[in-house]
Write an enzyme that holds these catalytic residues in place. Sequence first.
Site, PDB file in Angstrom:
ATOM      1  CE  LYS A 109      -1.555   9.885   5.396  1.00  0.00           C
ATOM      2  NZ  LYS A 109      -1.296  10.786   4.273  1.00  0.00           N
ATOM      3  CE  LYS A 124      -0.441  13.716  -3.408  1.00  0.00           C
ATOM      4  NZ  LYS A 124       0.589  13.237  -2.558  1.00  0.00           N
ATOM      5  CG  HIS A 146      14.644  12.037 -25.524  1.00  0.00           C
ATOM      6  ND1 HIS A 146      15.509  12.002 -26.587  1.00  0.00           N
ATOM      7  CD2 HIS A 146      15.107  13.017 -24.695  1.00  0.00           C
ATOM      8  CE1 HIS A 146      16.478  12.888 -26.396  1.00  0.00           C
ATOM      9  NE2 HIS A 146      16.247  13.523 -25.261  1.00  0.00           N
ATOM     10  CD  GLU A 174      -2.010   9.902  -3.854  1.00  0.00           C
ATOM     11  OE1 GLU A 174      -1.876   8.751  -3.419  1.00  0.00           O
ATOM     12  OE2 GLU A 174      -1.312  10.843  -3.439  1.00  0.00           O
ATOM     13  CD  GLU A 231       3.794  14.345  -3.987  1.00  0.00           C
ATOM     14  OE1 GLU A 231       4.224  13.238  -4.321  1.00  0.00           O
ATOM     15  OE2 GLU A 231       2.884  14.487  -3.155  1.00  0.00           O
ATOM     16  CG  ASN A 244      -2.780  -4.027  10.028  1.00  0.00           C
ATOM     17  OD1 ASN A 244      -2.640  -4.284   8.843  1.00  0.00           O
ATOM     18  ND2 ASN A 244      -2.426  -2.877  10.564  1.00  0.00           N
ATOM     19  N   GLY A 245      -2.015  -7.173   8.609  1.00  0.00           N
ATOM     20  CA  GLY A 245      -0.760  -7.787   8.156  1.00  0.00           C
ATOM     21  C   GLY A 245      -1.046  -8.944   7.225  1.00  0.00           C
ATOM     22  CB  CYS A 266      -6.055  -3.479   8.246  1.00  0.00           C
ATOM     23  SG  CYS A 266      -6.235  -4.451   6.774  1.00  0.00           S
ATOM     24  CD1 TRP A 315      -6.439  -0.458   1.165  1.00  0.00           C
ATOM     25  CD2 TRP A 315      -5.026  -2.183   1.123  1.00  0.00           C
ATOM     26  NE1 TRP A 315      -5.720  -0.388  -0.014  1.00  0.00           N
ATOM     27  CE2 TRP A 315      -4.843  -1.444  -0.060  1.00  0.00           C
ATOM     28  CE3 TRP A 315      -4.244  -3.316   1.316  1.00  0.00           C
ATOM     29  CZ2 TRP A 315      -3.930  -1.784  -1.034  1.00  0.00           C
ATOM     30  CZ3 TRP A 315      -3.322  -3.666   0.338  1.00  0.00           C
ATOM     31  CH2 TRP A 315      -3.169  -2.906  -0.818  1.00  0.00           C
ATOM     32  NE  ARG A 373      -3.704   1.557  10.487  1.00  0.00           N
ATOM     33  CZ  ARG A 373      -2.414   1.725  10.716  1.00  0.00           C
ATOM     34  NH1 ARG A 373      -1.972   2.899  11.089  1.00  0.00           N
ATOM     35  NH2 ARG A 373      -1.563   0.740  10.590  1.00  0.00           N
TER      36      ARG A 373
END
Length: 614
Positions: free
Chosen positions: A609, A491, A510, A494, A487, A101-102, A2, A75, A27
């Site tokens: 983000k 990438k 395995h 997402e 990583e 925000n929160g 947010c 968000w 955000r």
Amino acid sequence: MCGIVGYLGEGNVYDILIKGLHRLEYRGYDSAGVALVGNDGKINIFKTKGKVSNLEAFCADKCLDSKVGIAHTRWATHGEPSDTNAHPHYSEDGNIAIVHNGTIENYKLLKDALLQHGCKFHSDTDTEVLAQLIEYIRVTNKCSLLSAVRQALKQVVGAYAIAVVEKDNPDTLIAARQSSPLVIGMGDGEFFLASDATPFVEYTKECVYLKDGEIAEIRRNEPLKITNLDNVEAEIDVTTLQMSISQLEKGGYPHFMLKEIFEQPDTLRDCIRGRVVERGARININGVNDHKEKFLNAKRIIIVACGTSWHAGLLGKYLLQDMCRIPVEVEYASEFRYSNPVINEDDVVIAISQSGETADTLAAIQIAKNAGAFVFGISNVVGSSIPRETYSGCYIHVGPEIGVASTKAFTGQVMVLTLLSLAIAQLRQTMTQEQIADVGKAVLKIPTYVKRVLELNAKIERMSLIFTYARNFLYLGRGYSYPVALEGALKLKEISYIHAEGYPAAEMKHGPIALIDREMPSVIIAPKDHLYEKIVSNVQQVKARGGNILAIVTEGDTEISKLADHVLEVPEMPECLTPIITSVPLQLLSYYIAINKGKDVDMPRNLAKSVTVE
Ligand code: M6R
């Protein structure tokens, strides 16, 4: 997570807010809204589901005159993304509007109490509860907005950054923070408010970072006043921003992500600058120099981080153990905080976070501090919470990263962890001067080598077409290349929404080996290192089952190149530096696959983000 923007001044309030929202859209971007206080004693609130551009279209024919305003890009946490759940929220009498925000953890309790007092609610959000609570207190106690905000926040459990405006008061803006960032831009006769400094960097470089538990009283033609929840006045600490406007623009690239991938030769140079001295022979990390005894006496290092930063942390384990011979544990911050961790006073805890605001990482830091450990932060955003909450640290200095998928921050984090390991090795004398100088000299060449890797761009773009319609990917690596595999897989998932799994190459037999067929590409990271011969066998195992192999190898490789279907060659580097070099082609591969699939690479679905909630 947010984004909040606020403005009080003589400029065009709406334009400033919208431009600010665009900058903060990384955000969160599931809905957006503005509240504009006009001279007519009204608050006009416009909000819509979707991106900021939707909000702009919605506002096109509205009256936007205003003296002060607040805005938000969301968000979702409480309630699905919708017009109703979008911020700003308002009190039932329409007297105040708020952006938040929160998360208000005790919102249900507060809501029940307000329902009993006859309040009606229109959304599913915790924020509306706060709006109603503030107004209920203001009316019941016949007090000012500032006092009502203070009393309401005393009842709140949770995290918040808020901005509040009042219908009859176009000269006031109230803001407060607890565990969620908020910064005030100090212009000439105007004030800006935002979740980070990017919305106002072109108007002013002077700003004040609000601290936890502080409330800012922003009044027209009056100096800024900051108090805490007990109404004790706080000192105003003005910071001058180093950020430039060009860092926040795409600079001719179609996406921030591509720009940020291509910036890496420069960002790595900035990251190394002043830290590798005497032509590579000595490593100079102030955060280590200032606390030598902590690093000399450390019996163990614990690394806490999330997402990509966790992958960098895993590389940190390999680096620190190799170079410093200290046991290292790497923990997901979200697990660490609830795992009843055993932490000793002679532990060094390293917290890694691009944004410096990740809630789980901040909570892990608090636990480590309470247990008496020495906490060292690695972050990108100057002035963010993690650098402020840790005892010492190191910035990665890669400039603002806007693309939601982390690229230049990852290589910056790995570079800082490499330098940190070398600095500790220098201090504890676990490497000879000659060994340090060998790596130090190679570090100085990294920017040039990354530039060479970027020359693979056109080849990777072409190659990406072959892989675009694969539904699953396996990324394999060993040793230093194993975190790179993780990583690379993250990438791809997402931004392209293709399922991808990163695995230690030898572990594949395995279980995941059962998945291998012609339809599922295996991306194998296999530079020339001490495990090269081992990974050749793993490549053969994939090949024997008809797998489709894309291998990242060192220039001049013959063995794996013969086995793989597709090959990308990177320059030869000392083993500990290969992750920086091999991760770059994987970034480009994900980028082009996502582009081929028509995805929004800078703002992938469901992501944000800066993850400032649990
Ligand atoms: O700001 P942080 O480094 O603490 O963020 C941690 C993760 O949320 C972040 O790395 C996330 O995984 C990115 N989307 C990765 O590209």
